[in-house]
Design a protein around this motif. Structure first.
Motif, PDB file in Angstrom:
ATOM      1  N   ASP A 166      29.550  43.174  40.361  1.00  0.00           N
ATOM      2  CA  ASP A 166      28.160  42.747  40.496  1.00  0.00           C
ATOM      3  C   ASP A 166      27.389  43.035  39.214  1.00  0.00           C
ATOM      4  O   ASP A 166      26.615  42.202  38.734  1.00  0.00           O
ATOM      5  N   VAL A 169      28.550  40.637  36.382  1.00  0.00           N
ATOM      6  CA  VAL A 169      27.979  39.296  36.531  1.00  0.00           C
ATOM      7  C   VAL A 169      26.521  39.280  36.086  1.00  0.00           C
ATOM      8  O   VAL A 169      26.050  38.342  35.432  1.00  0.00           O
ATOM      9  N   LYS A 196      26.929  29.686  37.113  1.00  0.00           N
ATOM     10  CA  LYS A 196      27.521  29.041  38.297  1.00  0.00           C
ATOM     11  C   LYS A 196      29.000  29.391  38.415  1.00  0.00           C
ATOM     12  O   LYS A 196      29.484  29.750  39.491  1.00  0.00           O
ATOM     13  N   GLU A 199      29.296  33.121  39.293  1.00  0.00           N
ATOM     14  CA  GLU A 199      28.967  33.373  40.694  1.00  0.00           C
ATOM     15  C   GLU A 199      30.073  32.881  41.624  1.00  0.00           C
ATOM     16  O   GLU A 199      30.380  33.510  42.633  1.00  0.00           O
ATOM     17  N   LYS A 202      32.712  35.378  41.413  1.00  0.00           N
ATOM     18  CA  LYS A 202      32.263  36.581  42.123  1.00  0.00           C
ATOM     19  C   LYS A 202      32.415  36.401  43.630  1.00  0.00           C
ATOM     20  O   LYS A 202      32.928  37.293  44.328  1.00  0.00           O
ATOM     21  N   THR A 203      31.993  35.241  44.136  1.00  0.00           N
ATOM     22  CA  THR A 203      32.095  34.985  45.580  1.00  0.00           C
ATOM     23  C   THR A 203      33.550  35.023  46.038  1.00  0.00           C
ATOM     24  O   THR A 203      33.894  35.646  47.052  1.00  0.00           O
TER      25      THR A 203
END
Length: 583
Positions: A166, A169, A196, A199, A202-203
């Motif tokens: 986190d 990012v 984008k 993320e 990350k997701t």
């Protein structure tokens, strides 16, 4: 009054006596069948009230005759024992576990002992041996504590990785924003595009780490629960219950430990960073034409937790000895060994399809035993220390033979089946995995008693003619390996996920025999390249070993994974070779 235990018992206690009402104690075996029968005796060994008819089993079977029976009216109450919550019940017959088969290392109820283990040499009462392995529970507890600590470590690592991910990012966006003042429009577009992707990564990674965290939290819960159960049984249970618990929970502990060890070896640290190019091209440029930097998405395993041994070690084979398979003595034809397997003590079992023989070889490939079969054998597998099973293809039978320590072979029994079976291997202690031919289901499960059933997986509906396909089974990962000779392909089916991996490579030409090697790798005979090819469970070609023989046909590996035997099917030049396995 209702007592905890395996059966039901009804009676009036002395404190609750009602004038005119007589005390009734019901037969527990009858009660389990929803029958109301008054108990006549109480078996001190079975710890059970029984009617006269149910108690007659003590006179029918010799190993029950030393049980002590007393008049039921003389027993007012049974000693309250620890509630095992069904662990002291037989899974198949739902009866109390009273015996232990030392031959097969299995707990048995009276029905198991009579039906399934009547041919075993050492079936003893648990009551007599309970308490003899008190150290086993402490070992289980220590192992569970280790599992607990490792699982907690994985949970903490996942939480830390999520926090670091986190932060990484967020740092990407901050880095881009610091540059945006100098290159306005380009960096506006750059932030949107790169953020984008970051993320999205990350997701995706969060989901993986959350699943890993959840799985390990479950491991922690399972280990904690098992530790509590062990402590509870050893504080409140009887030696018999302690002994049963050790055997019931040992496999679960081993599996839990293995799962956590694998997860520990796969710990990954995830980082996200953004590095600018040394030379920036200034606007006006579309972000689609030029991205002034690179988003790095990376996993790596820290040195501290890297496994000492690679997950897929490369197998090395070294020739030990080789013999020519020639027609001799009473042979009607040149021998063709269609089945090979090692006994647990290292002796090699081979079946000669052409001359209908089962043969035994020692560690020097010296023939030390032979037996004439009635049918043409297709494949062989070692079932136990002194028992093997042999398929006979079109005759649709499986022969069970005893192979004594002195190399004497005798037929135990013949089991009839409904399908033509070629290759055979063990699935577990009670079942085989068999390869079929001329059947729309290429692989099936057959029990030791001959009961046949299919895997819960969608195999392609393809009939393999005899000699075009064999299979094996990877027990630890529940996977079936199937070779397709004509398609030059090896299929790896994952039973749990109902998926498959298709392995095609120039190093694999006409795959024939297949075996499970060290670290559950796959070893397959490549007939037309005269080699043994090593494949990982994910379908990666790891190595290829050129053999000193033409047309390698069948292969097997010893139980300790240290020896490999391979036969060939070259007319006029067939061989049997023994090789050392190192990795």
């Amino acid at each position: 009054m209702e007592e905890k235990g395996s059966g039901n018992m009804e009676y009036n206690s002395a404190d609750d006596a009602v004038p005119g009402r007589t005390e009734q104690i019901l037969c527990q075996p009858c009660s389990s069948k929803d029958k109301q029968t008054v108990a006549d005796v109480f078996c001190l060994t079975c710890d059970e009230f029984q009617c006269t008819e149910c108690s007659n089993v003590h006179t029918t079977h010799a190993f029950l005759r030393n049980h002590k029976l007393v008049n039921a009216k003389e027993v007012k109450t049974k000693p309250v024992s620890f509630d095992m919550r069904g662990l002291d019940q037989c899974d198949e017959h739902h009866k109390v576990l009273e015996f232990f088969c030392e031959d097969e290392n299995q707990l048995c109820c009276s029905t198991c002992a009579i039906v399934d283990h009547r041919k075993c040499h050492s079936v003893v009462e648990i009551q007599k041996i309970a308490g003899s392995s008190a150290s086993e529970s402490s070992k289980l507890k220590v192992k569970l504590q280790e599992v607990n600590e490792k699982a907690e470590k994985i949970v903490k690592h996942a939480m830390s990785s999520k926090e670091k991910l986190d932060q990484d990012v967020k740092e990407v966006s901050l880095t881009i924003r610091r540059m945006r003042d100098d290159v306005m429009k380009m960096f506006d577009d750059l932030e949107i595009s790169v953020a984008k992707d970051a993320e999205s990564f990350k997701t995706e990674t969060f989901n993986k780490l959350t699943r890993k965290q959840s799985d390990s939290e479950k491991h922690v819960a399972d280990a904690t629960k098992s530790i509590e159960t062990i402590d509870n049984v050893y504080q409140n249970g009887t030696p018999l219950q302690q002994f049963i618990l050790e055997h019931r929970i040992k496999k679960q502990v081993d599996e839990l430990s293995s799962n956590v060890d694998k997860e520990c070896q796969r710990l990954e640290t995830v980082t996200v960073s953004f590095d600018f190019d040394d030379t920036l091209k200034l606007p006006p440029l579309s972000i689609a034409d030029y991205v002034p930097g690179q988003l790095t998405l990376k996993y790596f395993v820290p040195e501290a937790v890297k496994p000492l041994i690679p997950l897929d070690p490369i197998v090395k084979l070294t020739m030990i000895t080789s013999i020519d398979l020639k027609q001799t003595g009473d042979d009607a034809k040149e021998p063709l060994y269609k089945g090979l397997d090692f006994l647990p003590d290292g002796r090699l079992i081979a079946v000669d399809n052409k001359n209908r023989k089962c043969l035994i070889y020692n560690e020097k490939l010296e023939k030390v035993g032979s037996y004439q079969l009635s049918n043409m054998p297709q494949s062989v597998v070692a079932v136990s220390e002194e028992e093997v099973a042999i398929t006979s293809g079109r005759y649709m039978t499986i022969d069970f033979l005893r192979v004594s320590k002195s190399n004497e072979i005798t037929l135990i029994r013949t089991c009839e089946v409904k399908t033509k079976y070629d290759s055979i291997c063990m699935k577990d202690e009670r079942n085989f995995v068999v390869g079929t031919y001329d059947d729309t289901t290429p692989v099936r499960i057959v029990s030791l008693s001959g009961e046949e059933k299919d895997f819960s997986i969608n195999f392609p509906s393809k009939k393999y003619p005899i000699g075009t396909s064999v299979c094996t089974y990877i027990r630890n990962s529940d996977k079936v390996v199937l070779t397709d000779r004509n398609e030059h392909t090896v299929y790896i089916y994952d039973i749990k996920s109902n998926t498959r991996v298709v392995v095609k490579d120039d190093q694999i030409k006409e795959p024939r025999g297949v075996a499970v090697g060290p670290s559950d790798c796959i070893l397959v005979c490549s007939n037309k390249t005269n080699s043994i090819v090593q494949i990982s469970q994910t379908g990666r070609i790891l190595s290829s070993y050129k053999l000193d023989m033409e047309l390698p046909y069948r292969v097997c590996i010893s139980k300790d994974k240290s020896l490999l035997a391979v036969s060939s099917n070259l007319n006029g030049g067939r061989k049997l070779q023994l090789l050392q396995v190192t990795y």
